[in-house]
Design a protein around this motif. Structure first.
Motif, PDB file in Angstrom:
ATOM      1  N   THR A   1       0.820  -1.205   0.000  1.00  0.00           N
ATOM      2  CA  THR A   1       0.000   0.000   0.000  1.00  0.00           C
ATOM      3  C   THR A   1       0.856   1.257   0.000  1.00  0.00           C
ATOM      4  N   SER A   2       0.552   2.170  -0.926  1.00  0.00           N
ATOM      5  CA  SER A   2       1.168   3.491  -0.933  1.00  0.00           C
ATOM      6  C   SER A   2       0.155   4.466  -1.520  1.00  0.00           C
ATOM      7  N   ILE A   3       0.283   5.720  -1.171  1.00  0.00           N
ATOM      8  CA  ILE A   3      -0.665   6.716  -1.667  1.00  0.00           C
ATOM      9  C   ILE A   3      -0.542   6.904  -3.183  1.00  0.00           C
ATOM     10  N   PRO A   4       0.678   7.004  -3.747  1.00  0.00           N
ATOM     11  CA  PRO A   4       0.761   7.133  -5.210  1.00  0.00           C
ATOM     12  C   PRO A   4       0.154   5.930  -5.946  1.00  0.00           C
ATOM     13  N   LEU A   5       0.382   4.717  -5.450  1.00  0.00           N
ATOM     14  CA  LEU A   5      -0.200   3.538  -6.097  1.00  0.00           C
ATOM     15  C   LEU A   5      -1.715   3.556  -5.970  1.00  0.00           C
ATOM     16  N   THR A   6      -2.226   3.886  -4.805  1.00  0.00           N
ATOM     17  CA  THR A   6      -3.669   3.952  -4.605  1.00  0.00           C
ATOM     18  C   THR A   6      -4.306   4.986  -5.535  1.00  0.00           C
ATOM     19  N   ASP A   7      -3.682   6.151  -5.671  1.00  0.00           N
ATOM     20  CA  ASP A   7      -4.188   7.162  -6.603  1.00  0.00           C
ATOM     21  C   ASP A   7      -4.247   6.622  -8.026  1.00  0.00           C
ATOM     22  N   LYS A   8      -3.225   5.904  -8.425  1.00  0.00           N
ATOM     23  CA  LYS A   8      -3.182   5.341  -9.775  1.00  0.00           C
ATOM     24  C   LYS A   8      -4.274   4.287  -9.972  1.00  0.00           C
ATOM     25  N   LEU A   9      -4.497   3.451  -8.957  1.00  0.00           N
ATOM     26  CA  LEU A   9      -5.510   2.399  -9.071  1.00  0.00           C
ATOM     27  C   LEU A   9      -6.924   2.955  -9.103  1.00  0.00           C
ATOM     28  N   LEU A  10      -7.152   4.098  -8.478  1.00  0.00           N
ATOM     29  CA  LEU A  10      -8.490   4.692  -8.457  1.00  0.00           C
ATOM     30  C   LEU A  10      -8.906   5.286  -9.801  1.00  0.00           C
ATOM     31  N   LYS A  11      -7.927   5.718 -10.593  1.00  0.00           N
ATOM     32  CA  LYS A  11      -8.220   6.420 -11.846  1.00  0.00           C
ATOM     33  C   LYS A  11      -8.531   5.456 -12.986  1.00  0.00           C
ATOM     34  N   ILE A  12      -9.243   5.987 -13.959  1.00  0.00           N
ATOM     35  CA  ILE A  12      -9.536   5.243 -15.182  1.00  0.00           C
ATOM     36  C   ILE A  12      -8.231   5.121 -15.955  1.00  0.00           C
ATOM     37  N   PRO A  13      -7.865   4.029 -16.541  1.00  0.00           N
ATOM     38  CA  PRO A  13      -8.668   2.865 -16.908  1.00  0.00           C
ATOM     39  C   PRO A  13      -8.732   1.783 -15.837  1.00  0.00           C
ATOM     40  N   MET A  14      -7.948   1.900 -14.756  1.00  0.00           N
ATOM     41  CA  MET A  14      -7.933   0.826 -13.757  1.00  0.00           C
ATOM     42  C   MET A  14      -9.246   0.749 -12.995  1.00  0.00           C
ATOM     43  N   ASN A  15      -9.698   1.876 -12.451  1.00  0.00           N
ATOM     44  CA  ASN A  15     -11.012   1.963 -11.822  1.00  0.00           C
ATOM     45  C   ASN A  15     -11.210   0.975 -10.665  1.00  0.00           C
ATOM     46  N   PHE A  16     -10.209   0.871  -9.771  1.00  0.00           N
ATOM     47  CA  PHE A  16     -10.282  -0.009  -8.614  1.00  0.00           C
ATOM     48  C   PHE A  16     -10.483   0.812  -7.349  1.00  0.00           C
ATOM     49  N   THR A  17     -10.945   0.145  -6.301  1.00  0.00           N
ATOM     50  CA  THR A  17     -10.893   0.722  -4.966  1.00  0.00           C
ATOM     51  C   THR A  17      -9.906  -0.112  -4.161  1.00  0.00           C
ATOM     52  N   VAL A  18      -9.371   0.486  -3.109  1.00  0.00           N
ATOM     53  CA  VAL A  18      -8.322  -0.172  -2.342  1.00  0.00           C
ATOM     54  C   VAL A  18      -8.615  -0.050  -0.851  1.00  0.00           C
ATOM     55  N   ALA A  19      -8.428  -1.143  -0.138  1.00  0.00           N
ATOM     56  CA  ALA A  19      -8.438  -1.137   1.318  1.00  0.00           C
ATOM     57  C   ALA A  19      -7.098  -1.705   1.746  1.00  0.00           C
ATOM     58  N   GLY A  20      -6.421  -0.988   2.619  1.00  0.00           N
ATOM     59  CA  GLY A  20      -5.127  -1.492   3.025  1.00  0.00           C
ATOM     60  C   GLY A  20      -4.575  -0.749   4.215  1.00  0.00           C
ATOM     61  N   THR A  21      -3.572  -1.335   4.809  1.00  0.00           N
ATOM     62  CA  THR A  21      -2.866  -0.675   5.894  1.00  0.00           C
ATOM     63  C   THR A  21      -1.680   0.063   5.300  1.00  0.00           C
ATOM     64  N   ILE A  22      -1.262   1.104   5.978  1.00  0.00           N
ATOM     65  CA  ILE A  22      -0.119   1.870   5.503  1.00  0.00           C
ATOM     66  C   ILE A  22       0.764   2.203   6.702  1.00  0.00           C
ATOM     67  N   ARG A  23       2.039   2.161   6.498  1.00  0.00           N
ATOM     68  CA  ARG A  23       2.981   2.436   7.591  1.00  0.00           C
ATOM     69  C   ARG A  23       2.995   3.919   7.942  1.00  0.00           C
ATOM     70  N   LYS A  24       3.169   4.210   9.221  1.00  0.00           N
ATOM     71  CA  LYS A  24       3.193   5.599   9.687  1.00  0.00           C
ATOM     72  C   LYS A  24       4.351   6.397   9.127  1.00  0.00           C
ATOM     73  N   ASN A  25       5.431   5.746   8.767  1.00  0.00           N
ATOM     74  CA  ASN A  25       6.626   6.468   8.344  1.00  0.00           C
ATOM     75  C   ASN A  25       6.668   6.775   6.839  1.00  0.00           C
ATOM     76  N   LYS A  26       5.593   6.544   6.111  1.00  0.00           N
ATOM     77  CA  LYS A  26       5.572   6.867   4.680  1.00  0.00           C
ATOM     78  C   LYS A  26       5.627   8.384   4.508  1.00  0.00           C
ATOM     79  N   ARG A  27       6.495   8.846   3.628  1.00  0.00           N
ATOM     80  CA  ARG A  27       6.685  10.291   3.419  1.00  0.00           C
ATOM     81  C   ARG A  27       5.451  10.998   2.892  1.00  0.00           C
ATOM     82  N   GLU A  28       4.608  10.287   2.143  1.00  0.00           N
ATOM     83  CA  GLU A  28       3.466  10.942   1.522  1.00  0.00           C
ATOM     84  C   GLU A  28       2.277  11.166   2.455  1.00  0.00           C
ATOM     85  N   ILE A  29       2.336  10.672   3.690  1.00  0.00           N
ATOM     86  CA  ILE A  29       1.249  10.879   4.644  1.00  0.00           C
ATOM     87  C   ILE A  29       1.366  12.282   5.232  1.00  0.00           C
ATOM     88  N   LEU A  30       0.286  13.022   5.205  1.00  0.00           N
ATOM     89  CA  LEU A  30       0.273  14.380   5.748  1.00  0.00           C
ATOM     90  C   LEU A  30       0.394  14.346   7.272  1.00  0.00           C
TER      91      LEU A  30
END
Length: 85
Positions: A41-70
């Motif tokens: 799980t990562s925010i950039p990957l989740t963003d990519k999976l949500l967009k067309i043509p993939m059109n997926f939803t994602v449920a997952g855990t994410i580590r606290k130390n990821k740089r992309e978390i606000l």
């Protein structure tokens, strides 16, 4: 279950993202939901999976130390009970 080494990239893409994209290629656009653990799980990957043509939803855990978390997401003391961001 896949076990992948850390800090490895294929075609300039993190290995975890590469494998998720490859494994989901056959069902793109079918409105599926994927559940992933914190290694995939990562925010950039989740963003990519949500967009067309993939059109997926994602449920997952994410580590606290990821740089992309606000940083504001960790300020639990100031939020009211039963609220979300």
């Amino acid at each position: 279950m896949l076990h992948l080494g850390s800090n490895t990239q294929i075609k300039g893409v993190p290995l975890s993202s590469y494998f998720v994209e490859e494994l989901t290629r056959s069902v793109q656009g079918n409105n599926r939901n994927f559940t992933m653990d914190n290694w995939f799980t990562s925010i950039p990957l989740t963003d990519k999976l949500l967009k067309i043509p993939m059109n997926f939803t994602v449920a997952g855990t994410i580590r606290k130390n990821k740089r992309e978390i606000l940083p504001g997401l960790f300020e639990l003391q100031t939020r009211s009970v039963e609220t979300f961001m």
